[in-house]
Scaffold this active site. Structure first.
Site, PDB file in Angstrom:
ATOM      1  N   SER A  54       0.804  -1.154  -0.067  1.00 50.60           N
ATOM      2  CA  SER A  54      -0.028  -0.062  -0.070  1.00 50.60           C
ATOM      3  C   SER A  54       1.018   1.111   0.077  1.00 50.60           C
ATOM      4  O   SER A  54       1.763   1.484  -1.053  1.00 50.60           O
ATOM      5  CB  SER A  54      -0.821  -0.020   1.195  1.00 50.60           C
ATOM      6  OG  SER A  54      -1.882   0.969   1.039  1.00 50.60           O
ATOM      7  N   GLU A  60      -9.600  -5.339  -5.801  1.00 59.45           N
ATOM      8  CA  GLU A  60      -9.455  -4.111  -4.897  1.00 59.45           C
ATOM      9  C   GLU A  60     -10.276  -3.138  -5.270  1.00 59.45           C
ATOM     10  O   GLU A  60     -10.706  -2.877  -6.540  1.00 59.45           O
ATOM     11  CB  GLU A  60      -7.842  -3.588  -5.209  1.00 59.45           C
ATOM     12  CG  GLU A  60      -6.700  -4.656  -4.940  1.00 59.45           C
ATOM     13  CD  GLU A  60      -5.446  -4.217  -4.470  1.00 59.45           C
ATOM     14  OE1 GLU A  60      -5.416  -3.127  -4.181  1.00 59.45           O
ATOM     15  OE2 GLU A  60      -4.282  -4.877  -4.744  1.00 59.45           O
ATOM     16  N   HIS A 119      -7.738  -5.349  -1.198  1.00 63.70           N
ATOM     17  CA  HIS A 119      -6.270  -4.773  -1.024  1.00 63.70           C
ATOM     18  C   HIS A 119      -5.670  -5.195   0.493  1.00 63.70           C
ATOM     19  O   HIS A 119      -4.597  -5.568   0.342  1.00 63.70           O
ATOM     20  CB  HIS A 119      -6.681  -2.966  -0.799  1.00 63.70           C
ATOM     21  CG  HIS A 119      -5.675  -2.539  -0.714  1.00 63.70           C
ATOM     22  ND1 HIS A 119      -4.604  -1.920  -1.644  1.00 63.70           N
ATOM     23  CD2 HIS A 119      -5.005  -1.745   0.668  1.00 63.70           C
ATOM     24  CE1 HIS A 119      -3.802  -1.174  -1.103  1.00 63.70           C
ATOM     25  NE2 HIS A 119      -3.966  -0.844   0.183  1.00 63.70           N
TER      26      HIS A 119
END
Length: 265
Positions: free
Chosen positions: A145, A204, A246
């Protein structure tokens, strides 16, 4: 962390709390191979969001990489993610003026990536590798991330700091135009190619003001992958993790990353 409850046959685990002269504090979680270092030294994997990354390690995963030293760089907190410090440390400063207040999240700062990179390759590295024989040609960086964004920033800004970069579900959206500018300026040269692994989920979720919720591999990241493949001396591997959102790609990426490193000589 459950891993500390195990009696591992491959690695010795410890934790180092590091307090810098500027007042910053970090916590380094280490998994050091128990065997003797090879002639050239141990390969080393540096992991960002170290609290969460080390929490995702298992005895089975470490058994697959008995000769890899792991240094998970986190913060002195019981939380898996220190949102304020990761926001500062992992995001670049597009205007080059350094840290500033996050306009979307008052109370947080952004734009400290250059300062953090200097710490990572300086004092943090020296402390993490204390009394260890590390192969300077086989240091790798993993980030998820915002951490994946920092991995890409380092790759494009200072590619020689690590031999390879694993950017997992990188937050390309955060600094898309800045990354594109860095791509244009990036230069990969040297006796050995730099390696990049990008992994992201196919579930995601993203949304903005002009379009509804979308569930798919991030198009901006997929485009980035294809553009980076065109660079000489940069070897790009990519993986779309089926059925993963995610947050789930953090742990799911670890077997891929360990296999990716183990194949490099």
């Amino acid at each position: 962390m459950d891993i500390f409850k195990k009696r591992l046959t491959t690695h010795t685990l410890d934790v180092i709390d590091l307090k810098l002269s500027n007042g910053r504090a970090f916590r380094i979680f280490r998994a050091v191979p128990k065997g003797d270092a090879p002639t050239g030294g141990f390969p080393a994997l540096y992991m960002l969001d170290g609290n969460a990354a080390f929490d995702a390690l298992t005895e089975e995963l470490l058994a697959q990489v008995p000769s890899i030293a792991i240094f998970a760089v986190g913060y002195p907190t019981r939380l898996r993610f220190d949102v304020n410090h990761r926001s500062l440390d992992y995001t670049p400063s597009p205007d080059g003026k350094g840290p500033t207040q996050d306009p979307q999240r008052p109370g947080r700062q952004i734009g400290g990536a250059e300062t953090f990179l200097a710490l990572l390759e300086g004092e943090i590295r020296r402390v993490a590798e204390t009394d260890l024989h590390i192969d300077e040609r086989r240091r790798f960086l993993w980030g998820h991330s915002y951490g994946g964004l920092f991995a890409l920033y380092t790759l494009l800004h200072r590619p020689s700091v690590f031999a390879g970069y694993a950017a997992i579900s990188p937050s390309v959206w955060w600094a898309r135009s800045y990354l594109e500018l860095m791509e244009e300026r990036a230069h990969f040269a040297g006796p050995r190619s730099v390696r990049l692994l990008v992994a992201l989920g196919d579930h995601e979720q993203r949304s903005n003001e002009t379009r509804p919720l979308v569930i798919e591999p991030a198009p901006a990241t997929m485009g980035l992958i294809e553009r980076l493949r065109r660079h000489d001396h940069l070897l790009v591997t990519s993986e779309v993790l089926e059925g993963h959102r995610h947050g789930e790609t953090l742990a799911a990426s670890l077997p891929l990353v360990f296999e990716w490193i183990a194949k490099m000589k």
